[in-house]
Design an enzyme around this catalytic site. Structure first.
Site, PDB file in Angstrom:
ATOM      1  N   ASP A 201     -54.249  38.341 -72.097  1.00 61.35           N
ATOM      2  CA  ASP A 201     -55.406  38.153 -71.229  1.00 61.35           C
ATOM      3  C   ASP A 201     -56.446  39.236 -71.513  1.00 61.35           C
ATOM      4  O   ASP A 201     -56.206  40.128 -72.332  1.00 61.35           O
ATOM      5  CB  ASP A 201     -54.935  38.172 -69.762  1.00 61.35           C
ATOM      6  CG  ASP A 201     -55.647  37.124 -68.935  1.00 61.35           C
ATOM      7  OD1 ASP A 201     -56.831  36.865 -69.220  1.00 61.35           O
ATOM      8  OD2 ASP A 201     -55.035  36.571 -67.997  1.00 61.35           O
ATOM      9  N   ASP A 288     -60.402  29.745 -65.816  1.00 60.22           N
ATOM     10  CA  ASP A 288     -59.173  29.128 -65.325  1.00 60.22           C
ATOM     11  C   ASP A 288     -59.403  27.720 -64.779  1.00 60.22           C
ATOM     12  O   ASP A 288     -60.356  27.477 -64.041  1.00 60.22           O
ATOM     13  CB  ASP A 288     -58.580  29.983 -64.191  1.00 60.22           C
ATOM     14  CG  ASP A 288     -58.127  31.340 -64.707  1.00 60.22           C
ATOM     15  OD1 ASP A 288     -58.289  31.613 -65.912  1.00 60.22           O
ATOM     16  OD2 ASP A 288     -57.615  32.114 -63.885  1.00 60.22           O
TER      17      ASP A 288
HETATM   18  C1  GLA Z   1     -56.421  35.135 -65.776  1.00 62.52           C
HETATM   19  C2  GLA Z   1     -55.981  34.032 -66.723  1.00 62.52           C
HETATM   20  C3  GLA Z   1     -55.047  33.088 -65.987  1.00 62.52           C
HETATM   21  C4  GLA Z   1     -53.869  33.844 -65.419  1.00 62.52           C
HETATM   22  C5  GLA Z   1     -54.372  34.954 -64.505  1.00 62.52           C
HETATM   23  C6  GLA Z   1     -53.237  35.830 -64.003  1.00 62.52           C
HETATM   24  O1  GLA Z   1     -57.246  34.662 -64.788  1.00 62.52           O
HETATM   25  O2  GLA Z   1     -57.090  33.348 -67.214  1.00 62.52           O
HETATM   26  O3  GLA Z   1     -54.620  32.064 -66.851  1.00 62.52           O
HETATM   27  O4  GLA Z   1     -53.094  34.369 -66.448  1.00 62.52           O
HETATM   28  O5  GLA Z   1     -55.299  35.779 -65.190  1.00 62.52           O
HETATM   29  O6  GLA Z   1     -53.693  36.837 -63.164  1.00 62.52           O
END
Ligand code: GLA
Length: 644
Positions: A201, A288
C-alpha cells in the site's frame, strides 16, 4: 507580476479547450525524462517481472471489503477452509491474503505480530512469527498473502483511527511500513515466514505530510508526499517507483526460487501504469471499491481503458470484488453478475471480498461460474477492449487464445432497460462466416441477426457472451486481437490534468487519450491506436508477421515527425499530418515493432496510428482477404505513401 513561464496556451480535449501553463508542461517534461531514466535503470535495479508468477490474473480472497480491519487468524483460516470445502480453490481462488491490521509494533528490523488476533504467531521464546499461519494455509494447498506499506506508516493509522488493531508504542515502534527496512522486511516475510504474495500500500507516502494534524501533534513523523492525492501533477512518480523497486528487489533476493507476487496499491496515482509493470504483477488503478454500483463502475472504468498495459504477469487491478456485498448481494443478483462479468472481461485479478461462510448458493454460483472464470483466465492474457460506449450502453470484447473466439460483455450501466447491438465486423469477426454465440450466465446458445449481435438488457444487466466465428480477415491480426502483445512507454508528454476522474490514458485501442472516439473519416477506427504525443508503443511481433500496414496521423491539427522501428532499426519515418497516408512495412523476422509518436507541441498533444493490420508470416500469398497487396509492401527502410 505574472511569470512569463506561466503563459497559457490551449489544446483541444474531449471537454473543450484546455488551458495549460507552460511551467506545468516543463514540470511534466522533466518528470517524463526522469521516468525514462528510471525505466532505463530499472533493468539493473530489479529483475524482470515476467517470471511466470501471475501468468493469468491472480485469484483469491481478501478480508478487507467485508471485515475492514476487524478480523484475525481464525477468520482468515475459516474463509480459507470455505475455499477448499466449496472447491473454489480448484477453480483458481488460491491466494488467501492478510490485509492491514496484523502488526503490533516494529522492533527495529523485526515486526511483532498482534498475537491477540494471530494466536499461532506467539512462539514459546516470546518472539512472534506468522510462519505457523502460513504453514496452515500451505497445508491446505493454498497460497498466503501479506500486506505492507511502502512508507513508514500505514493506511489504518491515518484513515481508521478508531480501529482496535492499530500498531502500538512509540512513534518509531508504530512505523510498521517498510520504508527504510526493505532488506529486513523481505527476509522476514518471504525467506522466514514464507509468504507468496504481498500487497504494498502507499498511504505512508501519501497521507503523512507535515501539515496533517496528527503529524503536527507528534503522533507520526512527517513524510513529504510522493503521491499528492488531490493534485496528481505534484506527485513524484520517479521516487515512488524507486521505493517500490527497492522493496521488490529485496523481495526477490529473499526468495530467489519462487518470487512473491507483488500487488502494488497506489490507486492509479503517480503514473502507476508507467512503472508498475516493471515491479509488480498487478497494480491498483483507482481508489478503494465500495459495494455500490457507482463505485464499482468507477473502478471498472479506471482499468477498462488501459487494456494495452496488461498481459501475462502484469494486470490492471480495479480492486477486490464486492460480489455478495451491499448492492451486489443476494437481492441484487443481476448487478452481482454484471460486476463479475466486468472483472472477468477486463482480465482483472479476481480477489473475492465477501464472507464465504455466509454466502448464499446464488452468490456462490456467480463466483464459481467456470465459463466466466475461463474468460478471465484465458492464457493469451488479453484484456478486453472497449468497442463502444454511448449513453448507458458499453461493449467490451476480449480476444481469446483460439483464433476467431471472442468473449463480449454487453453492459447496461444505467437503471433503465436498453437495447444494445454491435456488428460482428467491429468485433473483428467475419460477418460472412459461421458464428456460434453462447450466453455464459445461462449456458444457452443465443440466436443473433445476420452479421450482428443484439440484445436487450435489464437495468444494470451485463450479458457475457462467447462468440466462435471466423477472423474478419484471414491471417491478419488487429490490435484488439492481441492487446497483451503491446507495451506502452512514455517519452515525452503527460496530460496536465491526469486525475483519476479525467481518465486520461496514454494509449488505447479505438480511443484518443481523453476518451474521444478515434475516427477515420466518419467511421470509428477499431483497428487504430489513439496515443499521447511522445509515446512509444511496442508490439511483440516475435518474428511471426511478414507485413504491417498502418496510417500515422495527427488527429486534429498540425504535423509532426513519427518513426516506426523494428528491433531498433528505423523501418519508416516521416512527417504525419491530418491527412491519411497508409504505410506498408516489411516486418519479416522483426521481434519488436515500435511506433514512436511525434513530440508534443502546443496544439498537438495526441496522435493516431490508424488501421494497424498485421499480416502473419505463415499466411500463403494467394489466400484471399489480405488488405496488403504484395506489391505495396515496402522494402526495409523504405516508406511508401498511398493516399486514401
Ligand atoms: C488502503 C487500500 C485498501 C486497504 C486499506 C487498509 O485504503 O487501498 O485496499 O488495504 O488501505 O487500511
Amino acid at each position: 507580476m505574472s511569470n512569463p513561464r506561466d503563459a497559457a496556451f490551449s489544446f483541444p480535449t474531449l471537454y473543450g479547450q484546455k488551458q495549460v501553463t507552460r511551467r506545468r508542461l516543463i514540470i511534466h517534461a522533466k518528470l517524463c525524462l526522469s521516468v525514462v531514466a528510471l525505466v532505463a535503470n530499472g533493468a539493473a535495479h530489479a529483475r524482470p517481472v515476467q517470471n511466470g508468477t501471475a501468468a493469468t490474473p491472480p485469484m483469491g480472497w481478501n478480508p478487507y471489503n467485508v471485515f475492514g480491519l476487524d478480523y484475525g487468524e481464525e477468520e482468515v483460516i475459516s474463509q480459507a477452509e470455505m475455499l477448499t470445502t466449496l472447491g473454489l480453490d480448484r477453480l483458481g481462488y488460491r491466494y488467501v491474503n492478510v490485509d492491514d491490521g496484523w502488526w503490533l509494533r516494529r522492533d527495529g528490523d523485526t515486526i511483532r505480530v498482534r498475537t491477540s488476533i494471530y494466536p499461532s504467531a506467539a512462539l514459546p521464546d516470546g518472539t512472534t512469527s506468522l510462519q505457523p499461519f502460513v504453514n496452515r494455509l500451505h497445508a491446505m494447498g493454498l497460497k498466503a498473502g501479506i500486506y505492507t506499506d511502502i512508507g513508514r506508516n500505514i493506511c489504518s493509522q491515518r484513515w481508521q483511527p478508531g480501529s482496535p488493531n492499530l500498531p502500538e508504542g512509540s512513534v518509531r515502534e508504530r512505523e510498521v511500513g517498510t520504508y527504510g527496512h526493505h532488506q529486513a522486511d523481505a527476509a522476514l516475510l518471504f525467506a522466514k515466514w514464507g509468504f507468496d504474495l504481498i500487497k504494498i500500500d502507499a498511504c505512508g507516502v501519501a497521507d503523512f505530510a507535515a501539515d496533517v494534524a496528527e503529524v503536527k501533534q507528534g503522533q507520526f513523523r512527517a513524510f513529504r508526499p510522493l503521491i499528492a492525492r488531490e493534485r496528481p501533477n505534484l506527485s513524484e512518480p520517479v521516487e515512488l517507483a524507486r521505493q517500490y523497486a527497492g522493496f521488490v528487489d529485496a523481495a526477490w533476493r529473499a526468495s530467489p526460487s519462487i518470487p512473491p507476487l507483488i500487488s502494488i496499491c497506489a490507486w492509479g496515482q503517480a503514473d502507476v501504469n508507467d512503472w508498475a509493470p516493471k515491479y509488480g504483477q498487478m497494480w491498483r488503478t483507482s481508489f478503494d471499491i465500495s459495494p455500490t454500483w457507482r463505485s464499482m463502475l468507477f473502478n471498472f472504468d479506471s482499468s477498462a481503458a488501459r487494456a494495452l498495459f496488461a498481459g501475462p504477469g502484469r494486470w490492471n487491478d480495479p480492486d477486490m470484488l464486492e460480489v455478495g456485498n451491499g448492492e451486489f448481494d443476494q437481492r441484487n443478483l443481476i448487478a452481482a453478475r454484471a460486476h463479475m462479468s466486468m472483472w472477468a472481461i477486463i482480465a482483472a485479478p479476481l480477489i473475492l471480498g465477501n464472507d464465504l461462510r455466509r454466502m448464499t448458493p446464488a452468490i456462490a454460483k456467480i463466483i464459481a461460474n467456470r465459463d466466466v472464470i475461463a474468460v478471465n483466465q484465458d492464457p493469451a492474457g488479453n484484456q478486453g477492449v472497449i468497442i463502444s460506449k454511448s449513453g448507458d450502453g458499453q461493449i467490451v470484447a476480449k480476444a481469446m487464445s483460439r483464433p476467431g473466439r471472442k468473449a463480449i460483455a454487453l453492459i447496461n450501466r444505467g437503471r433503465k432497460p436498453i437495447a444494445l447491438s454491435v456488428s460482428v465486423a467491429d468485433l473483428g469477426l467475419s460477418p460472412a462466416g459461421a458464428l456460434a454465440v453462447h450466453d455464459l450466465w445461462t449456458g444457452h446458445a443465443v440466436a443473433t441477426p445476420p452479421g450482428r449481435v443484439a440484445t436487450r438488457l435489464a437495468p444494470q444487466e451485463t450479458r457475457l457472451l462467447m462468440l466462435d466465428g471466423q477472423p474478419l480477415r484471414q491471417a491478419i491480426d488487429m490490435p484488439a486481437d492481441m492487446p497483451a502483445r503491446f507495451d506502452v512507454a512514455d517519452e515525452g508528454y503527460k496530460a496536465p490534468d491526469r486525475t483519476p476522474e479525467r481518465q486520461w490514458v496514454l494509449a488505447s485501442i479505438g480511443f484518443l487519450p481523453y476518451g474521444e472516439r478515434l475516427m477515420l473519416g466518419r467511421a470509428h477506427d477499431h483497428a487504430g491506436l489513439g496515443v499521447a504525443a511522445g509515446s512509444r508503443i511496442g508490439i511483440d511481433l516475435n518474428g511471426e508477421y511478414q507485413s504491417v500496414s498502418l496510417a500515422p496521423r495527427m488527429p486534429y491539427t498540425g504535423s509532426g515527425r513519427f518513426e516506426v522501428r523494428g528491433d531498433g532499426r528505423v523501418l519508416a519515418k516521416g512527417v504525419a499530418s491530418t491527412k491519411v497516408h497508409m504505410l506498408s512495412l516489411d516486418v519479416r523476422n522483426v521481434r519488436k515493432l515500435e511506433l514512436v509518436a511525434p513530440s508534443p507541441t502546443r496544439s498537438a498533444t495526441t496522435f493516431a496510428w490508424h488501421r494497424i493490420l498485421m499480416k502473419r508470416a505463415a499466411f500463403s500469398a494467394n489466400a484471399s482477404g489480405s488488405p496488403i497487396p504484395a506489391k505495396s509492401v515496402a522494402g526495409r527502410g523504405e516508406v511508401r505513401h498511398e493516399d486514401r
